[in-house]
Design an enzyme around this catalytic site. Sequence first.
Site, PDB file in Angstrom:
ATOM      1  CG  ASP A  48      78.403   3.229 -52.129  1.00  0.00           C
ATOM      2  OD1 ASP A  48      79.213   3.535 -51.230  1.00  0.00           O
ATOM      3  OD2 ASP A  48      78.579   2.266 -52.907  1.00  0.00           O
ATOM      4  CE1 TYR A  53      81.548  -0.041 -57.520  1.00  0.00           C
ATOM      5  CE2 TYR A  53      80.068   1.655 -56.724  1.00  0.00           C
ATOM      6  CZ  TYR A  53      80.741   0.465 -56.533  1.00  0.00           C
ATOM      7  OH  TYR A  53      80.574  -0.218 -55.343  1.00  0.00           O
ATOM      8  CE  LYS A  78      82.148   1.707 -52.052  1.00  0.00           C
ATOM      9  NZ  LYS A  78      81.294   1.864 -53.234  1.00  0.00           N
ATOM     10  CG  HIS A 111      86.152  -0.794 -53.865  1.00  0.00           C
ATOM     11  ND1 HIS A 111      85.702  -0.087 -54.954  1.00  0.00           N
ATOM     12  CD2 HIS A 111      85.169  -1.679 -53.590  1.00  0.00           C
ATOM     13  CE1 HIS A 111      84.505  -0.532 -55.304  1.00  0.00           C
ATOM     14  NE2 HIS A 111      84.169  -1.493 -54.497  1.00  0.00           N
TER      15      HIS A 111
HETATM   16  N1  LIG Z   1      82.006  -2.094 -51.642  1.00  0.00           N
HETATM   17  C1  LIG Z   1      81.824  -3.042 -52.532  1.00  0.00           C
HETATM   18  O1  LIG Z   1      82.707  -3.871 -52.797  1.00  0.00           O
HETATM   19  C2  LIG Z   1      80.499  -3.129 -53.228  1.00  0.00           C
HETATM   20  C3  LIG Z   1      80.190  -4.257 -53.993  1.00  0.00           C
HETATM   21  C4  LIG Z   1      78.926  -4.333 -54.576  1.00  0.00           C
HETATM   22  C5  LIG Z   1      78.019  -3.292 -54.385  1.00  0.00           C
HETATM   23  N2  LIG Z   1      78.362  -2.174 -53.668  1.00  0.00           N
HETATM   24  C6  LIG Z   1      77.425  -1.030 -53.491  1.00  0.00           C
HETATM   25  O2  LIG Z   1      76.145  -1.517 -53.081  1.00  0.00           O
HETATM   26  C7  LIG Z   1      75.167  -1.131 -54.044  1.00  0.00           C
HETATM   27  C8  LIG Z   1      74.030  -2.134 -54.142  1.00  0.00           C
HETATM   28  O3  LIG Z   1      74.480  -3.420 -54.445  1.00  0.00           O
HETATM   29  P1  LIG Z   1      74.182  -4.126 -55.842  1.00  0.00           P
HETATM   30  O4  LIG Z   1      74.349  -3.134 -56.923  1.00  0.00           O
HETATM   31  O5  LIG Z   1      74.985  -5.368 -55.831  1.00  0.00           O
HETATM   32  O6  LIG Z   1      72.713  -4.570 -55.844  1.00  0.00           O
HETATM   33  P2  LIG Z   1      71.347  -4.628 -55.019  1.00  0.00           P
HETATM   34  O7  LIG Z   1      70.946  -3.284 -54.572  1.00  0.00           O
HETATM   35  O8  LIG Z   1      71.478  -5.731 -54.033  1.00  0.00           O
HETATM   36  O9  LIG Z   1      70.399  -5.121 -56.190  1.00  0.00           O
HETATM   37  C9  LIG Z   1      70.313  -4.413 -57.405  1.00  0.00           C
HETATM   38  C10 LIG Z   1      69.622  -5.295 -58.432  1.00  0.00           C
HETATM   39  O10 LIG Z   1      68.274  -5.511 -58.056  1.00  0.00           O
HETATM   40  C11 LIG Z   1      67.403  -4.892 -58.999  1.00  0.00           C
HETATM   41  N3  LIG Z   1      66.388  -4.175 -58.222  1.00  0.00           N
HETATM   42  C12 LIG Z   1      66.551  -3.050 -57.497  1.00  0.00           C
HETATM   43  N4  LIG Z   1      65.429  -2.685 -56.894  1.00  0.00           N
HETATM   44  C13 LIG Z   1      64.499  -3.609 -57.216  1.00  0.00           C
HETATM   45  C14 LIG Z   1      63.136  -3.770 -56.910  1.00  0.00           C
HETATM   46  N5  LIG Z   1      62.505  -2.907 -56.101  1.00  0.00           N
HETATM   47  N6  LIG Z   1      62.470  -4.829 -57.434  1.00  0.00           N
HETATM   48  C15 LIG Z   1      63.115  -5.702 -58.236  1.00  0.00           C
HETATM   49  N7  LIG Z   1      64.406  -5.605 -58.585  1.00  0.00           N
HETATM   50  C16 LIG Z   1      65.102  -4.560 -58.079  1.00  0.00           C
HETATM   51  C17 LIG Z   1      68.264  -3.971 -59.831  1.00  0.00           C
HETATM   52  O11 LIG Z   1      67.804  -3.879 -61.165  1.00  0.00           O
HETATM   53  P3  LIG Z   1      67.426  -2.461 -61.845  1.00  0.00           P
HETATM   54  O12 LIG Z   1      68.622  -1.558 -61.704  1.00  0.00           O
HETATM   55  O13 LIG Z   1      67.111  -2.844 -63.250  1.00  0.00           O
HETATM   56  O14 LIG Z   1      66.231  -1.959 -61.091  1.00  0.00           O
HETATM   57  C18 LIG Z   1      69.611  -4.686 -59.806  1.00  0.00           C
HETATM   58  O15 LIG Z   1      69.629  -5.748 -60.737  1.00  0.00           O
HETATM   59  C19 LIG Z   1      76.003  -1.010 -55.317  1.00  0.00           C
HETATM   60  O16 LIG Z   1      75.307  -0.321 -56.333  1.00  0.00           O
HETATM   61  C20 LIG Z   1      77.225  -0.300 -54.805  1.00  0.00           C
HETATM   62  O17 LIG Z   1      76.987   1.084 -54.596  1.00  0.00           O
HETATM   63  C21 LIG Z   1      79.583  -2.088 -53.076  1.00  0.00           C
END
Ligand SMILES: NC(=O)c1ccc[n+]([C@@H]2O[C@H](COP(=O)([O-])OP(=O)(O)OC[C@H]3O[C@@H](n4cnc5c(N)ncnc54)[C@H](OP(=O)(O)O)[C@@H]3O)[C@@H](O)[C@H]2O)c1
Length: 281
Positions: A48, A53, A78, A111
């Site tokens: 994704d 980004y 997106k 998005h």
């Molecule tokens: N459509 C939208 O508007 C939108 C908005 C937000 C996100 N997204 C998508 O959704 C994806 C995921 O959401 P997100 O980036 O907000 O975060 P998330 O996956 O909810 O959490 C990521 C965070 O948790 C940490 N983490 C990951 N795995 C871990 C583990 N096993 N143990 C401990 N900490 C861990 C990561 O740090 P490290 O990287 O240091 O491991 C990072 O700080 C995004 O990357 C994006 O592709 C879409």
Amino acid sequence: MTVLQDEFTLWNGLRMPKVGFGTWQITDAAEAYEATSSALACGYRHIDTARVYGNEDSVGRAVRDSGIPRSEIFVTSKLPAEIKDPDEALASFETTMATIGLEHLDCYLIHAPWPWHDIGRDCSAGNKAIWKAFEAIYRSGRAKAIGVSNFNVRDLAVILDGCSIKPMVNQIRFFIGNTQEEVVDFCRGEDIRVTAYSPLATGKILQHPDIVAVAQRCGKSVAQVCIRYVIQKGLGPLPKSTRAERIRENADVDFEMTSADMSLLDRLNDTDKVHHGQEAT
Ligand SMILES: NC(=O)c1ccc[n+]([C@@H]2O[C@H](COP(=O)([O-])OP(=O)(O)OC[C@H]3O[C@@H](n4cnc5c(N)ncnc54)[C@H](OP(=O)(O)O)[C@@H]3O)[C@@H](O)[C@H]2O)c1
């Protein structure tokens, strides 16, 4: 068969791997390339990204260099949320395609229904207009599926009213304590597949005591419980990490939580709003 091989079938017949790899906030080109390559090497087949980004080039390069047939990888990107004009949407899609360097996207999403600097603004006319551009992109075959992100029921109703091709996906913020039941139920009724972004609440729920207790009972990490929860709710989680060991850990979720644990997690609210760490004294 691992969870990474599980797929949803979108209403147009396209198969989408349930678990995707998130790439938000991986802006460094080398880091984005490494993280995406690690995810692909570990078995993720759904990536994704988004134009905003700033890593579409690294993601595309990692996909091309992976040696995995293109047909086996599902790539989503997106349209920036502030673009609400159809010609600008088509131009932005061309920029994405030139940057990512792939012949097609598997899924292309709006998005958000509003610009990020003006969340909640009524952009109904703009969204309706750009959906026509999305339908043209879909018909061209350069995006195998089209959809939306951050759309609530009202936003979706605007698109559904008069569209020729309805969205296949709605990507929303979804995690334990933030389950957006109204829009999830609506999408289920319309056969729009829901993917769950921020399944770990961008790291904010990993210390929540009730989730920690469930993780201890399951003998799993808190992150694994958060991701498994999304899967057991019938949605597709999109966890992000830049660390190879966490990328692996987040995909190692072939376990089943009991209905008692699921009910306990279902009852939690505002999990990301409470400070669970040591209070400063
Ligand atoms: N459509 C939208 O508007 C939108 C908005 C937000 C996100 N997204 C998508 O959704 C994806 C995921 O959401 P997100 O980036 O907000 O975060 P998330 O996956 O909810 O959490 C990521 C965070 O948790 C940490 N983490 C990951 N795995 C871990 C583990 N096993 N143990 C401990 N900490 C861990 C990561 O740090 P490290 O990287 O240091 O491991 C990072 O700080 C995004 O990357 C994006 O592709 C879409």
